[in-house]
Motif scaffolding. Structure first.
Motif, PDB file in Angstrom:
ATOM      1  N   GLN A 228      28.247  25.422   1.123  1.00  0.00           N
ATOM      2  CA  GLN A 228      29.034  24.205   1.282  1.00  0.00           C
ATOM      3  C   GLN A 228      28.416  23.353   2.384  1.00  0.00           C
ATOM      4  O   GLN A 228      28.119  23.835   3.477  1.00  0.00           O
ATOM      5  CB  GLN A 228      30.481  24.548   1.636  1.00  0.00           C
ATOM      6  N   VAL A 229      28.223  22.041   2.084  1.00  0.00           N
ATOM      7  CA  VAL A 229      27.553  21.168   3.042  1.00  0.00           C
ATOM      8  C   VAL A 229      28.375  19.956   3.441  1.00  0.00           C
ATOM      9  O   VAL A 229      28.077  19.295   4.449  1.00  0.00           O
ATOM     10  CB  VAL A 229      26.192  20.686   2.482  1.00  0.00           C
ATOM     11  N   ALA A 230      29.403  19.619   2.663  1.00  0.00           N
ATOM     12  CA  ALA A 230      30.192  18.427   2.977  1.00  0.00           C
ATOM     13  C   ALA A 230      31.491  18.455   2.195  1.00  0.00           C
ATOM     14  O   ALA A 230      31.577  19.075   1.134  1.00  0.00           O
ATOM     15  CB  ALA A 230      29.416  17.150   2.643  1.00  0.00           C
ATOM     16  N   SER A 231      32.502  17.764   2.723  1.00  0.00           N
ATOM     17  CA  SER A 231      33.738  17.578   1.976  1.00  0.00           C
ATOM     18  C   SER A 231      34.329  16.222   2.357  1.00  0.00           C
ATOM     19  O   SER A 231      34.156  15.750   3.485  1.00  0.00           O
ATOM     20  CB  SER A 231      34.737  18.698   2.264  1.00  0.00           C
ATOM     21  N   PHE A 232      35.010  15.617   1.395  1.00  0.00           N
ATOM     22  CA  PHE A 232      35.566  14.287   1.587  1.00  0.00           C
ATOM     23  C   PHE A 232      36.992  14.258   1.054  1.00  0.00           C
ATOM     24  O   PHE A 232      37.242  14.679  -0.083  1.00  0.00           O
ATOM     25  CB  PHE A 232      34.748  13.231   0.828  1.00  0.00           C
ATOM     26  N   ASN A 233      37.922  13.770   1.866  1.00  0.00           N
ATOM     27  CA  ASN A 233      39.250  13.476   1.374  1.00  0.00           C
ATOM     28  C   ASN A 233      39.195  12.241   0.489  1.00  0.00           C
ATOM     29  O   ASN A 233      38.356  11.355   0.680  1.00  0.00           O
ATOM     30  CB  ASN A 233      40.214  13.242   2.541  1.00  0.00           C
ATOM     31  N   ARG A 234      40.085  12.182  -0.483  1.00  0.00           N
ATOM     32  CA  ARG A 234      40.094  11.031  -1.384  1.00  0.00           C
ATOM     33  C   ARG A 234      40.246   9.743  -0.577  1.00  0.00           C
ATOM     34  O   ARG A 234      41.158   9.612   0.238  1.00  0.00           O
ATOM     35  CB  ARG A 234      41.218  11.141  -2.399  1.00  0.00           C
ATOM     36  N   PRO A 235      39.364   8.774  -0.791  1.00  0.00           N
ATOM     37  CA  PRO A 235      39.411   7.543   0.002  1.00  0.00           C
ATOM     38  C   PRO A 235      40.474   6.574  -0.491  1.00  0.00           C
ATOM     39  O   PRO A 235      40.942   6.643  -1.631  1.00  0.00           O
ATOM     40  CB  PRO A 235      38.008   6.961  -0.189  1.00  0.00           C
ATOM     41  N   SER A 236      40.852   5.659   0.370  1.00  0.00           N
ATOM     42  CA  SER A 236      41.738   4.559   0.021  1.00  0.00           C
ATOM     43  C   SER A 236      40.909   3.366  -0.448  1.00  0.00           C
ATOM     44  O   SER A 236      39.675   3.371  -0.360  1.00  0.00           O
ATOM     45  CB  SER A 236      42.557   4.143   1.249  1.00  0.00           C
ATOM     46  N   SER A 237      41.580   2.334  -0.928  1.00  0.00           N
ATOM     47  CA  SER A 237      40.857   1.109  -1.285  1.00  0.00           C
ATOM     48  C   SER A 237      40.095   0.571  -0.091  1.00  0.00           C
ATOM     49  O   SER A 237      38.931   0.163  -0.212  1.00  0.00           O
ATOM     50  CB  SER A 237      41.834   0.051  -1.803  1.00  0.00           C
ATOM     51  N   ALA A 238      40.727   0.571   1.089  1.00  0.00           N
ATOM     52  CA  ALA A 238      40.061   0.056   2.287  1.00  0.00           C
ATOM     53  C   ALA A 238      38.809   0.859   2.609  1.00  0.00           C
ATOM     54  O   ALA A 238      37.776   0.297   3.014  1.00  0.00           O
ATOM     55  CB  ALA A 238      41.020   0.074   3.477  1.00  0.00           C
ATOM     56  N   ASP A 239      38.865   2.185   2.415  1.00  0.00           N
ATOM     57  CA  ASP A 239      37.692   3.022   2.665  1.00  0.00           C
ATOM     58  C   ASP A 239      36.547   2.642   1.746  1.00  0.00           C
ATOM     59  O   ASP A 239      35.368   2.634   2.150  1.00  0.00           O
ATOM     60  CB  ASP A 239      38.031   4.495   2.446  1.00  0.00           C
ATOM     61  N   VAL A 240      36.873   2.336   0.487  1.00  0.00           N
ATOM     62  CA  VAL A 240      35.832   1.981  -0.487  1.00  0.00           C
ATOM     63  C   VAL A 240      35.257   0.608  -0.180  1.00  0.00           C
ATOM     64  O   VAL A 240      34.040   0.414  -0.167  1.00  0.00           O
ATOM     65  CB  VAL A 240      36.383   2.041  -1.922  1.00  0.00           C
ATOM     66  N   TRP A 241      36.138  -0.378   0.067  1.00  0.00           N
ATOM     67  CA  TRP A 241      35.630  -1.723   0.367  1.00  0.00           C
ATOM     68  C   TRP A 241      34.691  -1.709   1.570  1.00  0.00           C
ATOM     69  O   TRP A 241      33.671  -2.397   1.576  1.00  0.00           O
ATOM     70  CB  TRP A 241      36.775  -2.679   0.657  1.00  0.00           C
ATOM     71  N   GLY A 242      35.034  -0.918   2.579  1.00  0.00           N
ATOM     72  CA  GLY A 242      34.250  -0.921   3.808  1.00  0.00           C
ATOM     73  C   GLY A 242      33.259   0.220   3.933  1.00  0.00           C
ATOM     74  O   GLY A 242      32.526   0.287   4.926  1.00  0.00           O
ATOM     75  N   CYS A 243      33.230   1.134   2.962  1.00  0.00           N
ATOM     76  CA  CYS A 243      32.396   2.340   3.072  1.00  0.00           C
ATOM     77  C   CYS A 243      32.633   2.996   4.435  1.00  0.00           C
ATOM     78  O   CYS A 243      31.700   3.287   5.191  1.00  0.00           O
ATOM     79  CB  CYS A 243      30.924   2.011   2.860  1.00  0.00           C
ATOM     80  N   ALA A 244      33.897   3.194   4.725  1.00  0.00           N
ATOM     81  CA  ALA A 244      34.302   3.695   6.042  1.00  0.00           C
ATOM     82  C   ALA A 244      35.439   4.700   5.862  1.00  0.00           C
ATOM     83  O   ALA A 244      35.749   5.117   4.740  1.00  0.00           O
ATOM     84  CB  ALA A 244      34.735   2.526   6.922  1.00  0.00           C
ATOM     85  N   GLY A 245      36.065   5.097   6.970  1.00  0.00           N
ATOM     86  CA  GLY A 245      37.177   6.037   6.887  1.00  0.00           C
ATOM     87  C   GLY A 245      36.746   7.343   6.255  1.00  0.00           C
ATOM     88  O   GLY A 245      35.839   8.017   6.753  1.00  0.00           O
TER      89      GLY A 245
END
Length: 529
Positions: free
Chosen positions: A286-303
């Motif tokens: 295992q090398v990475a994990s991501f919580n499901r992003p919000s719209s804001a996370d996607v628009w900004g490639c952040a969070g």
């Protein structure tokens, strides 16, 4: 590893900082002039006075400051809390139809702002510069028509891009000319492109308020979805339903991420459990994990999609963010997808990015922070630059470089192999005409070249013999890239004296084009639409 081409986006309410791209730059011998001339050309069609600002970071010292027209760097001094007004460091720009020259010192990274009609207001804190944020309430620059380009000039060359990450306002192109004399240019809109973008975004349900108009009727800008949502002008959950669907798709199948084009064996495999997507490498670790992003996370490639500057988590995050913005996650299971025909088909989708890309002559834009994944960004680079350009292009009416299709035998279009990613040497062929195909849009330039994907239609190795194939190649000013339209609809290459030709008059998809003695047959009719 290649230097990432993305010049790091700086939130306009924060301090101007050096590009993230430089963190991976390996030392290089200094080439190119110590002071690089940059010609700013005003073809906007507007009578407004133009004011220029060259602001950024001295890469040797890390100091924030400004550059004058001669290319001299001066660090900022002073500043207070609350921020105090910065001194006026504007440079007078060209009037409509004119040009002027500014200069970049090598070892500098930042932005060139250009405002029309009024000067911009900047402010200083003890730590640096606060930039205009016209999407924020109370910002004094909200009623000013302005935009910017981003650049880095260091010992590895010049990177310069037109940016639409935060907003689309003043149409402009950027260019760089290298030591060979070859010029690369990007950022040109199709004819009436600004009006087309504004009209198309207004027509999307829920998006009309993202178009900002001044009291005198001037459309100042279209805000990117992240900035619009922050300002309460677009639903903050606009993309959530698609994100959930795409994320959940990998509870039953595996997502494969191949983040480096030059390392096809570097692969990561993602599966979703609950709202978490976990990635393993080829060894199963295992090398990475991501919580499901919000719209804001996607628009900004952040969070939840924050991309650290490493070789694992960051590349996966960038790939996920690009796929979610383009709507390919959940349906294309090996990412990144490099086929632009697959982009923006989901509902809901990123209409802002879709519409801006569709109105660029080469299809390239910086419509979200990681739009460079797959090289779809409006950026040019030269490792040994001699000059550069920023061109304010027409607000209305014809484009200086309108994009056209070239329809050949059998009604097939002149096309570049490789799904809109054709690099140097990519074959030029016949293919079914497709309205979305960026590599079927060609611009005819004043030097006689035909360009697509930022490259020129080229005779292989400058050959002159019958049967020599054609390709796309970096524009270099040679006779192998000059094409003269003839009265019979053929395209003649003056250097060889021969015409663009489909072998034997073939009309099948994938037919590789060549040059042949001009003969007036249907095999050589390639009129520009």
């Amino acid at each position: 590893m290649r230097i990432p081409p993305r010049i790091a986006r700086i939130l306009a309410t924060t301090l101007l900082a050096a590009p993230l791209a430089l963190a991976n730059a390996s030392p290089a011998q200094a080439i190119g002039p110590a002071i690089l001339p940059v010609t700013v050309t005003n073809n906007s069609g507007r009578a407004d006075a133009v004011h220029l600002y060259v602001l950024g970071t001295n890469l040797a010292t890390g100091r924030l400051g400004h550059v004058n027209a001669a290319g001299t760097f001066t660090p900022w001094s002073g500043g207070q809390i609350p921020p105090s007004p910065a001194p006026d460091v504007s440079i007078g720009g060209p009037g409509n139809g004119g040009s002027s020259t500014i200069r970049f010192p090598r070892g500098f990274s930042g932005r060139v702002y250009f405002s029309l009609g009024q000067k911009l207001q900047f402010f200083l804190t003890p730590d640096g510069l606060v930039q205009p944020a016209p999407w924020a309430g109370g910002d004094p620059n909200r009623s000013i028509l302005f935009d910017w380009s981003e650049f880095t000039y260091n010992d590895a060359g010049l990177w310069i891009n037109s940016s639409q990450v935060d907003m689309f306002a003043v149409p402009h192109a950027v260019s760089v000319t290298g030591a060979s004399g070859a010029t690369k240019r990007t950022g040109d809109l199709v004819a009436n492109g600004r009006d087309a973008i504004i009209g198309a975004i207004r027509a999307q349900a829920g998006w009309a308020n993202t178009v900002i108009t001044r009291s005198d009727g001037t459309v100042l800008r279209v805000l990117s979805p992240g900035k619009a949502a922050d300002a309460g002008l677009l639903s903050p959950t606009y993309l959530d339903s698609y994100i959930a669907s795409a994320w959940n798709a990998y509870t039953a199948k595996t997502l494969t991420v191949v983040p480096f084009t030059d390392q096809p064996n570097t692969r990561f495999f993602g599966r979703t459990s609950g709202t978490v997507m976990t990635f393993t490498n080829t060894s199963g670790a295992q090398v990475a994990s991501f919580n499901r992003p919000s719209s804001a996370d996607v628009w900004g490639c952040a969070g939840n999609l924050h991309a650290p500057n490493d070789l694992v988590v960051g590349p996966i995050a960038r790939t996920l963010c690009a796929a979610l913005n383009r709507g390919t996650l959940g349906t294309v299971d090996t990412q990144p997808s490099l086929n632009a025909a697959e982009f923006y088909r989901n509902n809901p989708t990123n209409h802002y990015a879709r519409i801006i890309h569709a109105n660029m002559t080469d299809g390239k834009a910086y419509a979200f922070p990681f739009d460079d994944v797959g090289a779809f960004e409006s950026l040019v680079h030269d490792g040994d630059p001699r000059s550069a350009g920023i061109i304010l292009t027409p607000f209305t009416g014809g484009s200086a470089n309108p994009a056209r299709t070239i329809v050949g035998p059998g009604g097939k279009c002149v096309d570049v192999s490789g799904d809109d990613t054709g690099g140097n040497g990519a074959a030029v062929q016949l293919w079914d005409c497709q309205s979305w195909a960026v590599d079927q849009r060609w611009t005819r330039n004043g030097d006689g070249t035909l360009r697509t994907l930022g490259r020129c239609l080229d005779v292989v190795s400058g050959g002159t013999a019958n049967g020599t194939k054609v390709q796309v190649w970096d524009c270099n000013g040679t006779g192998a890239q000059v094409w003269a339209p003839q009265a019979d609809g053929s395209l003649r290459n003056p250097q060889s004296g021969r015409c663009l030709d489909s072998p034997g008059g073939a009309t099948a998809n994938g037919t590789r084009l060549q040059i042949w003695d001009c003969n007036g047959t249907g095999a050589q009719r390639f009129p520009l639409s």
